[in-house]
Write a protein that holds these residues in place. Structure first.
Motif, PDB file in Angstrom:
ATOM      1  N   PRO A 104       0.819  -1.216   0.000  1.00 49.05           N
ATOM      2  CA  PRO A 104       0.000   0.000   0.000  1.00 49.05           C
ATOM      3  C   PRO A 104       0.850   1.261   0.000  1.00 49.05           C
ATOM      4  O   PRO A 104       1.851   1.360   0.709  1.00 49.05           O
ATOM      5  CB  PRO A 104      -0.796  -0.113   1.309  1.00 49.05           C
ATOM      6  N   GLY A 105       0.456   2.227  -0.820  1.00 47.15           N
ATOM      7  CA  GLY A 105       1.051   3.554  -0.762  1.00 47.15           C
ATOM      8  C   GLY A 105       0.339   4.354   0.316  1.00 47.15           C
ATOM      9  O   GLY A 105      -0.895   4.362   0.371  1.00 47.15           O
ATOM     10  N   VAL A 106       1.078   5.010   1.186  1.00 43.13           N
ATOM     11  CA  VAL A 106       0.500   5.688   2.346  1.00 43.13           C
ATOM     12  C   VAL A 106       0.713   7.194   2.221  1.00 43.13           C
ATOM     13  O   VAL A 106       1.805   7.652   1.862  1.00 43.13           O
ATOM     14  CB  VAL A 106       1.114   5.171   3.655  1.00 43.13           C
ATOM     15  N   CYS A 107      -0.335   7.969   2.540  1.00 41.09           N
ATOM     16  CA  CYS A 107      -0.282   9.426   2.470  1.00 41.09           C
ATOM     17  C   CYS A 107      -0.773  10.044   3.773  1.00 41.09           C
ATOM     18  O   CYS A 107      -1.717   9.542   4.388  1.00 41.09           O
ATOM     19  CB  CYS A 107      -1.168   9.952   1.343  1.00 41.09           C
ATOM     20  N   PHE A 108      -0.153  11.151   4.166  1.00 42.72           N
ATOM     21  CA  PHE A 108      -0.633  12.004   5.257  1.00 42.72           C
ATOM     22  C   PHE A 108      -1.151  13.308   4.646  1.00 42.72           C
ATOM     23  O   PHE A 108      -0.443  13.963   3.865  1.00 42.72           O
ATOM     24  CB  PHE A 108       0.506  12.338   6.230  1.00 42.72           C
ATOM     25  N   THR A 109      -2.376  13.696   4.994  1.00 42.17           N
ATOM     26  CA  THR A 109      -2.934  14.961   4.507  1.00 42.17           C
ATOM     27  C   THR A 109      -3.532  15.731   5.682  1.00 42.17           C
ATOM     28  O   THR A 109      -3.733  15.189   6.768  1.00 42.17           O
ATOM     29  CB  THR A 109      -4.033  14.738   3.458  1.00 42.17           C
ATOM     30  N   ILE A 110      -3.829  16.991   5.383  1.00 42.38           N
ATOM     31  CA  ILE A 110      -4.468  17.822   6.410  1.00 42.38           C
ATOM     32  C   ILE A 110      -5.970  17.889   6.184  1.00 42.38           C
ATOM     33  O   ILE A 110      -6.484  17.480   5.144  1.00 42.38           O
ATOM     34  CB  ILE A 110      -3.886  19.246   6.443  1.00 42.38           C
ATOM     35  N   THR A 111      -6.645  18.451   7.153  1.00 41.83           N
ATOM     36  CA  THR A 111      -8.083  18.666   7.127  1.00 41.83           C
ATOM     37  C   THR A 111      -8.498  19.497   5.908  1.00 41.83           C
ATOM     38  O   THR A 111      -7.755  20.344   5.440  1.00 41.83           O
ATOM     39  CB  THR A 111      -8.494  19.448   8.406  1.00 41.83           C
ATOM     40  N   GLY A 112      -9.665  19.246   5.373  1.00 37.16           N
ATOM     41  CA  GLY A 112     -10.248  20.102   4.340  1.00 37.16           C
ATOM     42  C   GLY A 112      -9.545  20.044   3.012  1.00 37.16           C
ATOM     43  O   GLY A 112      -9.651  19.044   2.277  1.00 37.16           O
ATOM     44  N   PRO A 113      -8.791  21.086   2.621  1.00 35.33           N
ATOM     45  CA  PRO A 113      -8.182  21.114   1.287  1.00 35.33           C
ATOM     46  C   PRO A 113      -7.161  20.010   1.062  1.00 35.33           C
ATOM     47  O   PRO A 113      -6.930  19.608  -0.087  1.00 35.33           O
ATOM     48  CB  PRO A 113      -7.527  22.500   1.213  1.00 35.33           C
ATOM     49  N   GLY A 114      -6.535  19.515   2.123  1.00 34.99           N
ATOM     50  CA  GLY A 114      -5.618  18.391   1.940  1.00 34.99           C
ATOM     51  C   GLY A 114      -6.350  17.192   1.373  1.00 34.99           C
ATOM     52  O   GLY A 114      -5.869  16.522   0.448  1.00 34.99           O
ATOM     53  N   LEU A 115      -7.537  16.924   1.914  1.00 32.65           N
ATOM     54  CA  LEU A 115      -8.332  15.806   1.414  1.00 32.65           C
ATOM     55  C   LEU A 115      -8.879  16.091   0.026  1.00 32.65           C
ATOM     56  O   LEU A 115      -8.780  15.247  -0.874  1.00 32.65           O
ATOM     57  CB  LEU A 115      -9.483  15.498   2.373  1.00 32.65           C
ATOM     58  N   THR A 116      -9.451  17.268  -0.178  1.00 40.01           N
ATOM     59  CA  THR A 116     -10.040  17.542  -1.495  1.00 40.01           C
ATOM     60  C   THR A 116      -8.973  17.545  -2.583  1.00 40.01           C
ATOM     61  O   THR A 116      -9.243  17.157  -3.720  1.00 40.01           O
ATOM     62  CB  THR A 116     -10.806  18.880  -1.495  1.00 40.01           C
ATOM     63  N   ASN A 117      -7.754  17.959  -2.257  1.00 40.97           N
ATOM     64  CA  ASN A 117      -6.678  17.942  -3.254  1.00 40.97           C
ATOM     65  C   ASN A 117      -6.276  16.527  -3.651  1.00 40.97           C
ATOM     66  O   ASN A 117      -5.886  16.284  -4.791  1.00 40.97           O
ATOM     67  CB  ASN A 117      -5.447  18.674  -2.716  1.00 40.97           C
ATOM     68  N   ILE A 118      -6.348  15.597  -2.720  1.00 42.61           N
ATOM     69  CA  ILE A 118      -5.885  14.239  -3.005  1.00 42.61           C
ATOM     70  C   ILE A 118      -6.993  13.355  -3.582  1.00 42.61           C
ATOM     71  O   ILE A 118      -6.732  12.230  -4.036  1.00 42.61           O
ATOM     72  CB  ILE A 118      -5.302  13.592  -1.729  1.00 42.61           C
ATOM     73  N   LEU A 119      -8.225  13.847  -3.599  1.00 43.89           N
ATOM     74  CA  LEU A 119      -9.352  13.019  -4.039  1.00 43.89           C
ATOM     75  C   LEU A 119      -9.200  12.525  -5.479  1.00 43.89           C
ATOM     76  O   LEU A 119      -9.591  11.394  -5.795  1.00 43.89           O
ATOM     77  CB  LEU A 119     -10.669  13.791  -3.894  1.00 43.89           C
ATOM     78  N   THR A 120      -8.655  13.356  -6.374  1.00 46.32           N
ATOM     79  CA  THR A 120      -8.483  12.917  -7.763  1.00 46.32           C
ATOM     80  C   THR A 120      -7.576  11.694  -7.833  1.00 46.32           C
ATOM     81  O   THR A 120      -7.873  10.726  -8.545  1.00 46.32           O
ATOM     82  CB  THR A 120      -7.909  14.058  -8.616  1.00 46.32           C
TER      83      THR A 120
END
Length: 539
Positions: free
Chosen positions: A70-86
């Motif tokens: 599995p590839g693992v990512c750390f993101t932040i609240t809000g825009p971090g998630l929306t940016n990675i959704l694609t």
């Protein structure tokens, strides 16, 4: 793994991921998720700082395809998630295992409309659209259980993204005891009697056909044994490219969109489909894209880890819920040679490979692809994008090694190739070269990740096809009687941009110069951008 009770949940999370074998995390620290980063310096995990969360997701996807982990990512609240959704959507569509861990607002103040930083009504609802599993943790125990469940899914099911969000206040709360990796269940294998029936059907078939998808990547050797024993013509999907050696005389490669392939499917009395949805994107012919137009008259044997794929869009005569390698190994050990069908399989594969005529553009692209193929070692990993040269390469770029061709086929997003290639190179290290095949428009979606490649010092070959247009869309407009519009652009100076990042760059004027540029890039210590244009074919 032993844990001190005073560790925070954010610190314990890192230790737990390491216990599950995670060695790399892609992401960007922010004010809401810094507690995830507290323990990273003393862990054995490497963190890759990306230029954008979308890049982090694509890198995790490329890493997963290259390593099988599995590839693992750390993101932040809000825009971090929306940016990675694609990127999550692409991994969902193409069956790549990815774990995205995001912060979210405090437990007592979530989605209350108080104007909190990065506030969304429901991050979880958004993430559920492109994940197999999505959870919000409310206690430290929730984090431990969610990570265990995600890795259980990775171990036993169709690989797709999983998502965990952790409230900011929980990240700094005491972790408590019990942060050990759990024993994972085994991947399922089909029942012996059903696999025996499948083996007999294939052995007795008069005109057998095999269609291998991305889910068959780990079963290349077993598929080869079966094909040779029963004399089956073998086709692959884009995701399965290389699973069956395309230089093999029984191989028809990826040509599913051709009319001859659809006729062959209709004529075959037994069709074995392994690890494929038989989705419309694999049968796309530019005009009619509905996969249900495929006519399967013979007995369809389907092997897949996804129960849904076993029953749609085509009903299977024998649906087999199983790991592809385990199922094909069982069947290969029980199938005897059926020499009577071998000549037919060879003739059919050869006829299908030679069945199409091409226009001037495809002829030109084939010349470029031939130079690239001859210049790159056979084990090279290639991450491609949504661009005309990659569409041609799906059919015309021969691959004999499984798990080396990464194309964003299902979700079909632009900008995938560059960060996916970076992630793949992080995963394979010095084992094999990695090249990127991308267009002038698509690269501008994630061009900033050249900086990440330079910073990492990885020898990545970026093959940029620059035709100063959205060429495929322009041509589609012409085919449909639409006056081409909004399909031309003023490109930047890609050579200057590459140099600004510290990336080596070349713009060969001839095909011979392209071959020289590739040879030089293979010896480089860092990334090289090679800008190719239609003019180089004419020179």
């Amino acid at each position: 793994m032993s844990q001190r009770p005073e560790l925070s949940a954010g610190e314990a999370l890192v230790g737990l991921l390491e216990a599950y074998g995670v060695d790399t995390i892609f992401g960007i620290p922010g004010v809401h998720n810094v507690e995830m980063y507290r323990a990273l310096p003393r862990s054995g995990i490497r963190h890759i700082l990306t230029r954008h969360e979308q890049g982090a997701g694509f890198m995790a996807d490329g890493y997963a395809r290259a390593t099988g982990r599995p590839g693992v990512c750390f993101t932040i609240t809000g825009p971090g998630l929306t940016n990675i959704l694609t990127a999550m959507g692409q991994a969902w569509s193409d069956s790549s295992p990815m774990l995205v861990v995001s912060s979210c607002l405090d437990i007592g103040d979530s989605a209350q409309g108080r104007g909190r930083l990065h506030e969304m009504r429901s991050q979880l609802t958004v993430a559920q659209a492109v994940t197999s599993f999505a959870r919000q943790a409310l206690t430290a125990a929730d984090i431990r259980d969610a990570i265990a469940e995600a890795f259980s899914i990775f171990a036993t099911s169709r690989p797709r993204p999983c998502y965990l969000e952790i409230p900011v206040d929980l990240l700094s709360a005491p972790a408590g005891p019990g942060w050990q990796a759990r024993v994972m269940p085994k991947i399922p294998r089909g029942a012996d009697d059903v696999l025996e029936s499948a083996a007999r059907l294939l052995e007795e078939a008069r005109q057998p056909l095999m269609i291998l998808g991305g889910g068959a990547r780990g079963a290349s050797a077993e598929a080869l044994v079966i094909a040779e024993r029963i004399g089956a013509t073998v086709m692959t999907t884009v995701a399965g490219k290389g699973v069956f050696p395309e230089s093999h005389p029984l191989s028809a490669g990826f040509h599913l969109s051709r009319s001859g392939a659809k006729q062959l499917i209709a004529q075959s009395d037994v069709v074995l489909a392994v690890g494929t949805e038989l989705s419309e994107t694999d049968f796309w012919d530019g005009y009619r894209i509905d996969a249900t137009l495929i006519d399967i008259k013979g007995k369809l044997i389907r092997i897949d880890l996804d129960p849904g794929s076993l029953v749609r869009p085509h009903a299977a005569y024998l649906p087999i819920l199983s790991d592809s390698r385990a199922a094909l190994a069982f069947m290969a050990a029980r199938i005897r040679n059926s020499a009577s069908t071998k000549n037919l399989g060879l003739e059919t594969a050869a006829r299908l490979r030679a069945s199409e005529t091409f226009g001037p553009l495809r002829v030109a692209l084939r010349k470029v692809l031939q130079v690239i193929r001859e210049g790159l070692p056979r084990e090279t990993v290639i991450a491609s994008d949504m661009t005309q040269i990659a569409y041609a390469a799906n059919e015309d770029f021969p691959m004999d090694v499984p798990g080396k061709w990464y194309h964003p086929n299902g979700f079909a997003t632009l900008g995938f190739a560059l960060p996916a290639g970076i992630g793949a190179k992080v995963g394979v290290g010095k084992k094999c070269p990695v090249a990127v095949l991308i267009g002038d428009y698509g690269i501008q979606f994630t061009l900033n990740e050249i900086g990440t490649a330079v910073e990492l010092g990885i020898p990545l070959i970026i093959l940029l096809w620059n035709n100063d247009a959205l060429g495929e869309i322009r041509d589609d407009m012409v085919r449909k009687g639409i006056q081409p519009n909004a399909v031309t652009l003023r490109n930047p100076d890609f050579q200057a941009l590459a140099r600004a990042y510290g990336c080596a760059s070349e713009r060969p004027e001839t095909l011979k110069a392209l071959a020289t540029a590739i040879a030089t890039a293979l010896k480089a210590d860092g990334p090289t951008l090679i800008e190719m244009t239609p003019r180089m074919v004419e020179a």
